[in-house]
Design an enzyme around this catalytic site. Structure first.
Site, PDB file in Angstrom:
ATOM      1  N   CYS A   1     -35.098 -20.848   7.573  1.00 61.12           N
ATOM      2  CA  CYS A   1     -35.901 -19.676   7.926  1.00 61.12           C
ATOM      3  C   CYS A   1     -36.507 -18.958   6.734  1.00 61.12           C
ATOM      4  O   CYS A   1     -37.357 -18.088   6.906  1.00 61.12           O
ATOM      5  CB  CYS A   1     -35.089 -18.707   8.778  1.00 61.12           C
ATOM      6  SG  CYS A   1     -33.557 -18.189   8.008  1.00 61.12           S
TER       7      CYS A   1
ATOM      8  N   CYS B   1     -26.811 -18.554   9.939  1.00 63.38           N
ATOM      9  CA  CYS B   1     -26.582 -17.242   9.310  1.00 63.38           C
ATOM     10  C   CYS B   1     -25.140 -17.126   8.836  1.00 63.38           C
ATOM     11  O   CYS B   1     -24.870 -16.577   7.767  1.00 63.38           O
ATOM     12  CB  CYS B   1     -26.884 -16.118  10.294  1.00 63.38           C
ATOM     13  SG  CYS B   1     -28.582 -16.138  10.900  1.00 63.38           S
TER      14      CYS B   1
END
Lengths: 210, 139
Positions: free
Chosen positions: B37, B106
């Protein structure tokens, strides 16, 4: 794969060459196979548009509204695959990421480890850029943010050019040039971080227009 | 996609957000990025000479899940030994925050950041030990 209708062998083409019925999508078919163009960084954009239009018409579910259920389903599957292939291949950035993936490096992987992927100096630079952008956002200084975006856009384009050169070298080597593959991965990594930065500036512009 | 309560809470109340002095010999800095990302996360730990983590700060430019993952591990590691902190796995973080599969990276980022910060601290300490040894042999 064999044709579900006449049992003759089918390839990557959407129709059976023997009986003309819609074929099942072969597993492992690439977007290049789907659209019927050779795998490469430099795609003939005119040919891409032509192939897409022609195949869309031929595969369109409306044409199979009265066909048997099997062909109706295949028409949907083929059309979905065709749309996805077109979307990925027409965009140079997405095409480059896709080619990298076909060469075995998937930067989209959700469980991908972050360790060792980018040089620390580059990540430090990205962190500094994001911190400067945060300051500009807090100060509502859109001019400063846009000036930064201009610089980052130039660097994003440079990185994309480097990635494309490296991918060309990799493909020309027949998939053996490991150094070119590594360069392509690093350059596309830079593209990804710069793109993210530009998205942030775009979001800030939208807020300002609010 | 809705964030879990814990993720929302950590975003509304981002404790431990900030920086520690990078030049402090007892501070280890871990900087990691997510290639999927393009987000970046910095985690800093102040580690005492007894190997206990005294303080932890983070700075994350990313989605709510990335911010929550880094905030959570800064809460966890305070008071831990280095070895305990190294044992924290991304699965622990993902479970605590109820992260959906598309946000697992994440939690991977947070685990990697702890490991990078500790590696940085250890490198600093070795360099210090090296200098001390040189100083001893060359008084």
């Amino acid at each position: 794969m064999t044709c579900w209708n006449c049992q003759s062998a089918t390839g990557a083409a959407p129709f059976c060459a023997a009986c003309g019925k819609l074929a099942a999508r072969p597993p492992g078919a690439t977007h290049f196979d789907t659209i019927g163009l050779p795998r490469g960084m430099d795609l003939d954009v005119g040919a891409l548009e032509r192939q897409y239009r022609e195949l869309s018409l031929k595969l369109h579910p409306d044409r199979f509204a009265h066909a048997d259920p099997r062909e109706r389903r295949l028409s949907l599957e083929q059309t979905t695959g065709l749309n996805e292939a077109y979307k990925v291949l027409k965009e140079p950035v997405r095409r480059a990421f896709y080619l990298l993936k076909l060469e075995g490096v998937d930067l989209e992987r959700e469980d991908g480890s972050s360790r060792g992927s980018m040089p620390l100096a580059f990540l430090e630079e990205v962190m500094a850029l994001r911190e400067r952008l945060e300051e500009a956002r807090e100060a509502k200084d859109l001019d400063a943010a846009q000036a930064m975006a201009g610089e980052v856009l130039t660097r994003q384009q440079e990185a994309l050019g480097q990635a494309q050169d490296a991918l060309r070298a990799r493909l020309a080597s027949g998939g053996t040039d490991a150094d070119a593959l590594q360069r392509a991965g690093l350059a596309l990594g830079r593209v990804r971080y710069f793109t993210r930065f530009l998205e942030e500036v775009a979001a800030m512009e939208e807020e300002a227009l609010g | 996609m809705a964030y879990s309560e814990k993720v929302v809470e950590l975003n509304e109340r981002p404790v431990n957000m900030g920086t520690l002095d990078k030049a402090d010999p007892n501070v280890g800095t871990g900087l990691v990025g997510a290639p999927a990302c393009g987000d970046v996360m910095r985690l800093q730990l102040r580690i005492g000479d007894d190997g206990i983590i005294q303080d932890a700060k983070f700075k994350t430019f990313g989605c709510g899940s990335a911010i929550a993952s880094s905030a959570l591990v800064t809460e966890w590691v305070k008071g831990m030994t280095v070895d305990q902190a190294l044992a924290i796995s991304n699965r622990d973080v993902a479970r605590e925050l109820a992260l959906p599969p598309v946000k697992i990276h994440c939690s991977v980022l947070a685990e990697d950041a702890i490991k990078a910060a500790i590696a940085d601290f250890k490198k600093k300490r070795e360099e210090r030990a090296g200098k001390a040894a040189v100083a001893q042999t060359n008084p």
